[in-house]
Design an enzyme around this catalytic site. Structure first.
Site, PDB file in Angstrom:
ATOM      1  N   ILE A 277      15.872  -8.264   0.575  1.00  0.00           N
ATOM      2  CA  ILE A 277      16.143  -7.141   1.473  1.00  0.00           C
ATOM      3  C   ILE A 277      15.739  -7.479   2.902  1.00  0.00           C
ATOM      4  O   ILE A 277      16.438  -7.129   3.855  1.00  0.00           O
ATOM      5  CB  ILE A 277      15.418  -5.881   0.969  1.00  0.00           C
ATOM      6  CG1 ILE A 277      16.067  -5.373  -0.332  1.00  0.00           C
ATOM      7  CG2 ILE A 277      15.427  -4.781   2.039  1.00  0.00           C
ATOM      8  CD1 ILE A 277      15.293  -4.277  -1.028  1.00  0.00           C
TER       9      ILE A 277
ATOM     10  N   VAL B 199       0.683 -11.084   5.765  1.00  0.00           N
ATOM     11  CA  VAL B 199       0.336  -9.690   6.061  1.00  0.00           C
ATOM     12  C   VAL B 199      -0.993  -9.298   5.429  1.00  0.00           C
ATOM     13  O   VAL B 199      -1.538  -8.233   5.739  1.00  0.00           O
ATOM     14  CB  VAL B 199       1.451  -8.716   5.627  1.00  0.00           C
ATOM     15  CG1 VAL B 199       2.740  -8.982   6.387  1.00  0.00           C
ATOM     16  CG2 VAL B 199       1.666  -8.744   4.119  1.00  0.00           C
TER      17      VAL B 199
ATOM     18  N   SER C 227      10.106   2.627  -2.085  1.00  0.00           N
ATOM     19  CA  SER C 227      10.757   2.387  -3.362  1.00  0.00           C
ATOM     20  C   SER C 227      10.997   3.705  -4.081  1.00  0.00           C
ATOM     21  O   SER C 227      10.263   4.681  -3.884  1.00  0.00           O
ATOM     22  CB  SER C 227       9.883   1.486  -4.245  1.00  0.00           C
ATOM     23  OG  SER C 227      10.389   1.410  -5.570  1.00  0.00           O
TER      24      SER C 227
ATOM     25  N   TYR D 179       2.403  -0.970  -9.066  1.00  0.00           N
ATOM     26  CA  TYR D 179       3.450  -1.021  -8.042  1.00  0.00           C
ATOM     27  C   TYR D 179       3.787   0.382  -7.547  1.00  0.00           C
ATOM     28  O   TYR D 179       3.910   0.618  -6.342  1.00  0.00           O
ATOM     29  CB  TYR D 179       4.684  -1.704  -8.625  1.00  0.00           C
ATOM     30  CG  TYR D 179       5.820  -1.840  -7.641  1.00  0.00           C
ATOM     31  CD1 TYR D 179       5.751  -2.766  -6.602  1.00  0.00           C
ATOM     32  CD2 TYR D 179       6.974  -1.057  -7.754  1.00  0.00           C
ATOM     33  CE1 TYR D 179       6.788  -2.904  -5.693  1.00  0.00           C
ATOM     34  CE2 TYR D 179       8.012  -1.193  -6.853  1.00  0.00           C
ATOM     35  CZ  TYR D 179       7.917  -2.112  -5.827  1.00  0.00           C
ATOM     36  OH  TYR D 179       8.942  -2.234  -4.925  1.00  0.00           O
TER      37      TYR D 179
END
Length: 252
Positions: free
Chosen positions: A18, A54, A132, A145
């Protein structure tokens, strides 16, 4: 001239999936784009690839400053970098919980924090976070997640409230299961990848996986001037998974 000509964009995790589709779409619409990634060598022109982790504040700050210097500022930030996890709540050790939350949530904090001085100087400042469907729907074997993406959704809303007075818009996209290298790796780790892929496609009402380009198009819209009045919004790109409840066999 296109709608993003003259704007400077920064995309984290932009070397594949993505993120790469988004970086290419932003560039195709006229933006100058820098990609922050652990593998910047995979990034090709016209994109500018810069190495950054990150999970490390110093790394992020250095890369953001280099991107701003080389692009001439930052108008658009796409917080896309993230990692996954599989399992119910008892399946992932504390170390994995800390790692996923650190990358998926605090990673966005680090990058946004570093970019804010540049965004405040922009006449068209926009932040788009990759969230998401897991933030709004209970998915099996995705406890960790989902927790991280639920935090991203809440963070997006809080950031939008904090910075709307500064002219900085903050939104997120909520992809369904997307046909990306990351999902392919998850499928390859199962006993029957083809059966698992079919099951993932079937749970989305449109009957197929979302494409990276479709998610990228939504990100580009939220980042661009056409969405000048849009902030604090979560845009689902999920084949109808969030809102539709079809009767069995209803999809032709």
């Amino acid at each position: 001239m296109t709608e993003l000509t003259g704007l400077k964009a920064l995309v984290t995790g932009g070397a594949s999936g993505i993120g790469l589709a988004t970086a290419r779409a932003l560039a195709a619409r006229g933006a100058a784009v820098a990609v922050l990634d652990l593998d910047p060598e995979a990034v090709r022109e016209p994109l500018l690839g810069l190495k950054a982790d990150v999970g490390d504040d110093a790394s992020v700050r250095a890369a953001v400053e280099e991107a701003a210097a080389r692009l001439g500022g930052i108008d658009i930030l796409v917080n896309n970098a993230g990692i996954g996890a599989v399992g119910a709540v008892e399946d992932n050790p504390d170390e994995q919980w800390h790692r996923v939350l650190d990358v998926n949530v605090i990673g966005m904090v680090r990058t946004t924090r570093a970019a804010l001085p540049h965004l405040r100087r922009s006449a068209h400042a926009s932040v788009v976070n990759t969230c998401s469907i897991a933030a709004t729907a209970g998915l099996p074997q995705r406890a960790l997640y989902s927790a991280s993406k639920g935090a991203v959704l809440s963070l997006t809303l809080a950031m939008a409230a904090d910075h709307v007075g500064e002219g900085i818009r903050v939104n997120c996209v909520n992809p369904g299961t997307a046909d990306t290298p990351w999902v392919a790796r998850l499928l390859d780790a199962t006993d029957d990848p083809e059966a698992e892929r079919a099951a993932l496609a079937a749970r989305q009402p449109m009957g197929r996986l979302v494409t990276a380009d479709e998610v990228a198009a939504a990100i580009v819209y939220l980042a661009g001037p056409a969405a000048a009045s849009v902030t604090g919004t979560a845009l689902a790109v999920d084949g109808g998974m969030q809102g539709l409840r079809l009767r069995p066999g209803a999809r032709s």
